[in-house]
Design a protein around this motif. Structure first.
Motif, PDB file in Angstrom:
ATOM      1  N   ALA A  11       0.820  -1.214   0.000  1.00 52.81           N
ATOM      2  CA  ALA A  11       0.000   0.000   0.000  1.00 52.81           C
ATOM      3  C   ALA A  11       0.850   1.258   0.000  1.00 52.81           C
ATOM      4  N   GLY A  12       1.966   1.221  -0.707  1.00 51.99           N
ATOM      5  CA  GLY A  12       2.819   2.392  -0.813  1.00 51.99           C
ATOM      6  C   GLY A  12       2.288   3.379  -1.832  1.00 51.99           C
ATOM      7  N   GLY A  13       3.179   4.208  -2.331  1.00 50.97           N
ATOM      8  CA  GLY A  13       2.792   5.295  -3.222  1.00 50.97           C
ATOM      9  C   GLY A  13       1.990   4.891  -4.437  1.00 50.97           C
ATOM     10  N   ILE A  14       2.427   3.874  -5.173  1.00 51.88           N
ATOM     11  CA  ILE A  14       1.725   3.497  -6.401  1.00 51.88           C
ATOM     12  C   ILE A  14       0.323   2.975  -6.089  1.00 51.88           C
ATOM     13  N   ALA A  15       0.172   2.277  -4.984  1.00 53.25           N
ATOM     14  CA  ALA A  15      -1.160   1.798  -4.597  1.00 53.25           C
ATOM     15  C   ALA A  15      -2.044   2.968  -4.170  1.00 53.25           C
ATOM     16  N   GLN A  16      -1.474   3.914  -3.416  1.00 57.32           N
ATOM     17  CA  GLN A  16      -2.244   5.048  -2.914  1.00 57.32           C
ATOM     18  C   GLN A  16      -2.643   6.021  -4.021  1.00 57.32           C
ATOM     19  N   ILE A  17      -1.766   6.202  -4.999  1.00 60.56           N
ATOM     20  CA  ILE A  17      -2.011   7.184  -6.055  1.00 60.56           C
ATOM     21  C   ILE A  17      -2.766   6.595  -7.236  1.00 60.56           C
ATOM     22  N   GLU A  18      -2.489   5.352  -7.552  1.00 57.08           N
ATOM     23  CA  GLU A  18      -3.068   4.751  -8.754  1.00 57.08           C
ATOM     24  C   GLU A  18      -4.085   3.633  -8.483  1.00 57.08           C
ATOM     25  N   HIS A  19      -3.620   2.548  -7.886  1.00 58.53           N
ATOM     26  CA  HIS A  19      -4.434   1.342  -7.855  1.00 58.53           C
ATOM     27  C   HIS A  19      -5.694   1.452  -7.003  1.00 58.53           C
ATOM     28  N   VAL A  20      -5.564   1.877  -5.768  1.00 58.05           N
ATOM     29  CA  VAL A  20      -6.754   1.959  -4.908  1.00 58.05           C
ATOM     30  C   VAL A  20      -7.763   2.955  -5.477  1.00 58.05           C
ATOM     31  N   PRO A  21      -7.361   4.207  -5.783  1.00 59.87           N
ATOM     32  CA  PRO A  21      -8.351   5.143  -6.321  1.00 59.87           C
ATOM     33  C   PRO A  21      -8.990   4.678  -7.631  1.00 59.87           C
ATOM     34  N   ASN A  22      -8.178   4.099  -8.516  1.00 61.75           N
ATOM     35  CA  ASN A  22      -8.731   3.654  -9.801  1.00 61.75           C
ATOM     36  C   ASN A  22      -9.708   2.495  -9.643  1.00 61.75           C
ATOM     37  N   LEU A  23      -9.372   1.532  -8.799  1.00 62.65           N
ATOM     38  CA  LEU A  23     -10.292   0.420  -8.577  1.00 62.65           C
ATOM     39  C   LEU A  23     -11.577   0.894  -7.899  1.00 62.65           C
ATOM     40  N   LEU A  24     -11.468   1.843  -6.994  1.00 66.02           N
ATOM     41  CA  LEU A  24     -12.668   2.393  -6.361  1.00 66.02           C
ATOM     42  C   LEU A  24     -13.523   3.155  -7.367  1.00 66.02           C
ATOM     43  N   ARG A  25     -12.901   3.868  -8.288  1.00 68.92           N
ATOM     44  CA  ARG A  25     -13.661   4.571  -9.341  1.00 68.92           C
ATOM     45  C   ARG A  25     -14.380   3.587 -10.256  1.00 68.92           C
ATOM     46  N   LEU A  26     -13.804   2.418 -10.383  1.00 67.38           N
ATOM     47  CA  LEU A  26     -14.402   1.391 -11.246  1.00 67.38           C
ATOM     48  C   LEU A  26     -15.188   0.366 -10.413  1.00 67.38           C
ATOM     49  N   ARG A  27     -15.835   0.840  -9.352  1.00 69.79           N
ATOM     50  CA  ARG A  27     -16.492  -0.071  -8.409  1.00 69.79           C
ATOM     51  C   ARG A  27     -17.618  -0.886  -9.023  1.00 69.79           C
ATOM     52  N   HIS A  28     -18.114  -0.510 -10.176  1.00 72.10           N
ATOM     53  CA  HIS A  28     -19.103  -1.339 -10.857  1.00 72.10           C
ATOM     54  C   HIS A  28     -18.469  -2.584 -11.467  1.00 72.10           C
ATOM     55  N   GLN A  29     -17.130  -2.597 -11.601  1.00 71.50           N
ATOM     56  CA  GLN A  29     -16.414  -3.745 -12.154  1.00 71.50           C
ATOM     57  C   GLN A  29     -15.536  -4.459 -11.131  1.00 71.50           C
ATOM     58  N   PHE A  30     -15.071  -3.707 -10.117  1.00 75.28           N
ATOM     59  CA  PHE A  30     -14.132  -4.262  -9.146  1.00 75.28           C
ATOM     60  C   PHE A  30     -14.588  -3.984  -7.721  1.00 75.28           C
ATOM     61  N   ARG A  43      -1.391   1.070   6.828  1.00 78.99           N
ATOM     62  CA  ARG A  43      -2.718   0.430   6.909  1.00 78.99           C
ATOM     63  C   ARG A  43      -3.747   1.399   7.480  1.00 78.99           C
ATOM     64  N   ALA A  44      -3.380   2.125   8.527  1.00 82.31           N
ATOM     65  CA  ALA A  44      -4.308   3.084   9.138  1.00 82.31           C
ATOM     66  C   ALA A  44      -4.695   4.173   8.139  1.00 82.31           C
ATOM     67  N   PHE A  45      -3.719   4.656   7.390  1.00 82.84           N
ATOM     68  CA  PHE A  45      -4.004   5.687   6.382  1.00 82.84           C
ATOM     69  C   PHE A  45      -4.955   5.154   5.310  1.00 82.84           C
ATOM     70  N   ILE A  46      -4.650   3.980   4.778  1.00 84.97           N
ATOM     71  CA  ILE A  46      -5.477   3.390   3.716  1.00 84.97           C
ATOM     72  C   ILE A  46      -6.902   3.172   4.215  1.00 84.97           C
ATOM     73  N   GLY A  47      -7.037   2.637   5.409  1.00 89.84           N
ATOM     74  CA  GLY A  47      -8.371   2.401   5.969  1.00 89.84           C
ATOM     75  C   GLY A  47      -9.153   3.688   6.135  1.00 89.84           C
ATOM     76  N   LYS A  48      -8.504   4.707   6.654  1.00 88.05           N
ATOM     77  CA  LYS A  48      -9.180   5.988   6.890  1.00 88.05           C
ATOM     78  C   LYS A  48      -9.463   6.720   5.574  1.00 88.05           C
ATOM     79  N   GLU A  49      -8.483   6.778   4.710  1.00 86.30           N
ATOM     80  CA  GLU A  49      -8.605   7.545   3.458  1.00 86.30           C
ATOM     81  C   GLU A  49      -9.578   6.918   2.463  1.00 86.30           C
ATOM     82  N   PRO A  74       7.260  -3.723  -2.695  1.00 91.66           N
ATOM     83  CA  PRO A  74       8.626  -3.498  -3.164  1.00 91.66           C
ATOM     84  C   PRO A  74       9.082  -4.611  -4.123  1.00 91.66           C
ATOM     85  N   ASP A  75       9.841  -4.218  -5.112  1.00 95.09           N
ATOM     86  CA  ASP A  75      10.246  -5.126  -6.195  1.00 95.09           C
ATOM     87  C   ASP A  75      10.801  -6.475  -5.741  1.00 95.09           C
ATOM     88  N   PRO A  76      11.677  -6.543  -4.730  1.00 92.46           N
ATOM     89  CA  PRO A  76      12.238  -7.847  -4.360  1.00 92.46           C
ATOM     90  C   PRO A  76      11.207  -8.849  -3.839  1.00 92.46           C
TER      91      PRO A  76
END
Length: 115
Positions: A11-30, A43-49, A74-76
């Motif tokens: 749930a780092g930057g790419i999840a916070q900026i791209e994946h979570v918001p985009n999937l929520l916008r597409l809630r009719h599909q995901f 986790r606390a930030f993601i849950g609250k935000e 992270p990549d590894p």
């Protein structure tokens, strides 16, 4: 139409900026069933935000009735998390790089073919 039930790993930057918001916008599909991250602060930030369930262990997230995962960790960690998701028969979307070595890619291809 049935929605794809998704878990997000990392749930780092790419999840916070791209994946979570985009999937929520597409809630009719995901439907985001949960987000795993080892950081309690994240986790606390993601849950609250975003108002989605969060998990402190990958196993807890993977225990849900998921159809797919988005791997944004992270990549590894990608290789082992891809294999864990494929072992459960899940569809996998993984941020790049997929893996670091040809043998890791071979592992992923083998696991994908078994799934």
């Amino acid at each position: 139409m049935q929605r794809v039930k998704v878990g997000i790993i990392g749930a780092g930057g790419i999840a916070q900026i791209e994946h979570v918001p985009n999937l929520l916008r597409l809630r009719h599909q995901f439907q985001i069933l949960g987000v795993y991250d080892p950081s309690a602060t994240v986790r606390a930030f993601i849950g609250k935000e975003y108002g989605v369930a969060t998990f402190e262990s990958l196993e807890a997230l993977m225990a849900l009735a998921l159809d797919a995962v988005v791997i944004a960790s992270p990549d590894p960690l990608h290789h082992e998390q891809i294999l864990a998701a494929l072992a459960r028969g899940l569809h996998v979307f993984c941020e790049k790089p997929l893996c670091y070595s040809v043998s890791d890619i071979d592992d992923v291809v083998t696991a994908r073919d078994k799934a």
